[in-house]
Scaffold this active site. Structure first.
Site, PDB file in Angstrom:
ATOM      1  N   PHE A   9       0.848  -1.199   0.000  1.00 19.91           N
ATOM      2  CA  PHE A   9       0.000   0.000   0.000  1.00 19.91           C
ATOM      3  C   PHE A   9       0.874   1.236   0.000  1.00 19.91           C
ATOM      4  O   PHE A   9       1.796   1.338   0.803  1.00 19.91           O
ATOM      5  CB  PHE A   9      -0.919   0.021   1.234  1.00 19.91           C
ATOM      6  N   ALA A  10       0.569   2.152  -0.912  1.00 17.43           N
ATOM      7  CA  ALA A  10       1.313   3.410  -0.967  1.00 17.43           C
ATOM      8  C   ALA A  10       0.304   4.523  -1.215  1.00 17.43           C
ATOM      9  O   ALA A  10       0.035   4.913  -2.347  1.00 17.43           O
ATOM     10  CB  ALA A  10       2.356   3.366  -2.066  1.00 17.43           C
ATOM     11  N   ASP A  49       4.854  -3.717   4.370  1.00 16.98           N
ATOM     12  CA  ASP A  49       4.818  -2.261   4.538  1.00 16.98           C
ATOM     13  C   ASP A  49       5.691  -1.623   3.463  1.00 16.98           C
ATOM     14  O   ASP A  49       6.779  -2.122   3.163  1.00 16.98           O
ATOM     15  CB  ASP A  49       5.403  -1.874   5.904  1.00 16.98           C
ATOM     16  N   VAL A  50       5.257  -0.486   2.929  1.00 16.41           N
ATOM     17  CA  VAL A  50       6.033   0.154   1.859  1.00 16.41           C
ATOM     18  C   VAL A  50       7.197   0.989   2.405  1.00 16.41           C
ATOM     19  O   VAL A  50       8.193   1.191   1.714  1.00 16.41           O
ATOM     20  CB  VAL A  50       5.127   1.026   0.964  1.00 16.41           C
ATOM     21  N   GLU A  62      -2.170  -4.418  13.623  1.00 20.49           N
ATOM     22  CA  GLU A  62      -1.121  -5.253  14.230  1.00 20.49           C
ATOM     23  C   GLU A  62      -1.655  -5.957  15.481  1.00 20.49           C
ATOM     24  O   GLU A  62      -1.307  -7.112  15.750  1.00 20.49           O
ATOM     25  CB  GLU A  62       0.090  -4.389  14.577  1.00 20.49           C
TER      26      GLU A  62
END
Ligand code: UDP
Ligand code: MN
Length: 312
Positions: free
Chosen positions: A78-79, A168-169, A260
């Protein structure tokens, strides 16, 4: 010639035939067992899932075995908003270290497909942008990941891939990350808590939340930046977490560490079949590296949250 060189030579990387490989394996099995072990870290969970540390596996051997299965590894990232700035380093370093020689398909969820940098991908590796709306709350963006993950697995990846990693990006690769990381359900130990006693894990502690884990329970604290496994297993994970997140939202409660926290709850009752050591989820490379960490493979970039997140 060291043992490892000899072994690599015998395998001759990709050129080996399946039956020849089995023969070599039989021949060298005893050696592998003797040489590939660690005594300074736990390398297996109490439910007998491997914990993947450098020195417990032969990367060339594992990659050779898995390459024969002609696998596709879907990698979802995801960005959204200002996080598009992390894509270039993420992709460039992935092309140097991540599943080299395998078919990798990146799926980039973003509100700005035009901002995806043109990074040269090796043959057999592709990238698909998927346009999603932006958001004014970062919590919303991270919370939505489970929902999107579940949707894309069901509607698309099931036809296009064998394994998936959701990463994670705001991350970079620094070392080998290959087929040793594959398993039915895969989580990574959070670098901040892998040596801590469970009482210090930052689990959600309010019973009103679906992510609640009572004191005295819990195996490990897993990082939310790395989730992987077979498509069906990750689908079940994403769907369950999404449903639990929805229940929390309907009660206006947001777990301490958003998805998380829900991931940790899920992993408590659905144990990962493979656990990645913090080599696969380190803080920035500047972060103190203790002796048991022989190699850092993947790190989180130090970022100024105020500068990249849409809200404080
Ligand atoms: N993310 C995003 N845009 C945002 C906030 C988050 O694209 O404005 C995505 C991105 O993939 C990021 C992930 O959500 O890597 C998790 O958020 P973040 O890295 O901020 O959480 P942290 O790792 O700091 O807990
Ligand atoms: Mn992050």
């Amino acid at each position: 010639m060291t043992f490892s060189d000899k072994f690599r030579h015998l395998l001759q990387l990709d050129h080996i035939h399946r039956s020849a490989l089995s023969q070599k394996l039989l021949q060298y099995n005893t050696w592998v067992v003797v040489f590939y072990s660690r005594t300074d870290v736990a390398t297996v969970t109490p439910w007998l899932a491997p914990i993947v540390w450098e020195g417990t596996f032969e990367p060339t051997l594992i990659d050779t075995i898995y390459k024969q299965q002609n696998l596709t590894i879907a990698t979802t990232v995801f960005a959204v908003g200002k996080y598009v700035r992390f894509l270039r380093d993420f992709l460039q370093t992935a092309e140097k270290h991540y599943f080299l020689g395998f078919r990798v398909h990146y799926y980039i969820f973003t509100d700005q497909p035009e901002a995806i940098p043109a990074v040269t991908l090796a043959p057999n590796r592709t990238l698909t942008p998927i346009k999603i709306p932006g958001s004014s709350r970062w919590q919303e963006i991270t919370l939505r990941r489970m929902e999107r993950l579940q949707e894309i697995i069901k509607n698309r990846l099931i036809f296009e891939a064998d394994y998936i990693f959701s990463l994670d990006v705001d991350s970079k690769f620094h070392g080998h990350w290959g087929a040793e990381s594959l398993g039915q359900l895969v989580g990574a130990l959070h670098p901040g808590f892998y040596k801590a006693n469970r009482q210090y894990f930052p689990y959600e502690r309010r019973p009103q939340s679906q992510a609640y884990i009572p004191a005295g329970e819990g195996d490990y604290y897993y990082g939310g930046a790395v989730i992987g496994g077979h498509l069906e297993d990750v689908y079940r994970l994403a769907k369950t977490c999404k449903d639990q997140l929805d229940i929390d939202a309907s009660k206006s409660i947001e777990a301490a560490w958003q998805e998380e926290s829900h991931l940790n709850k899920y992993f408590l009752y659905n144990k990962p079949t493979k656990v990645l050591s913090p080599e696969y989820l380190w803080q920035d490379v500047q972060f103190f590296k203790p002796q048991e960490v022989k190699i850092i493979r993947f790190t989180q970039v130090i970022k100024n949250n105020a500068a990249v997140r849409p809200n404080p």
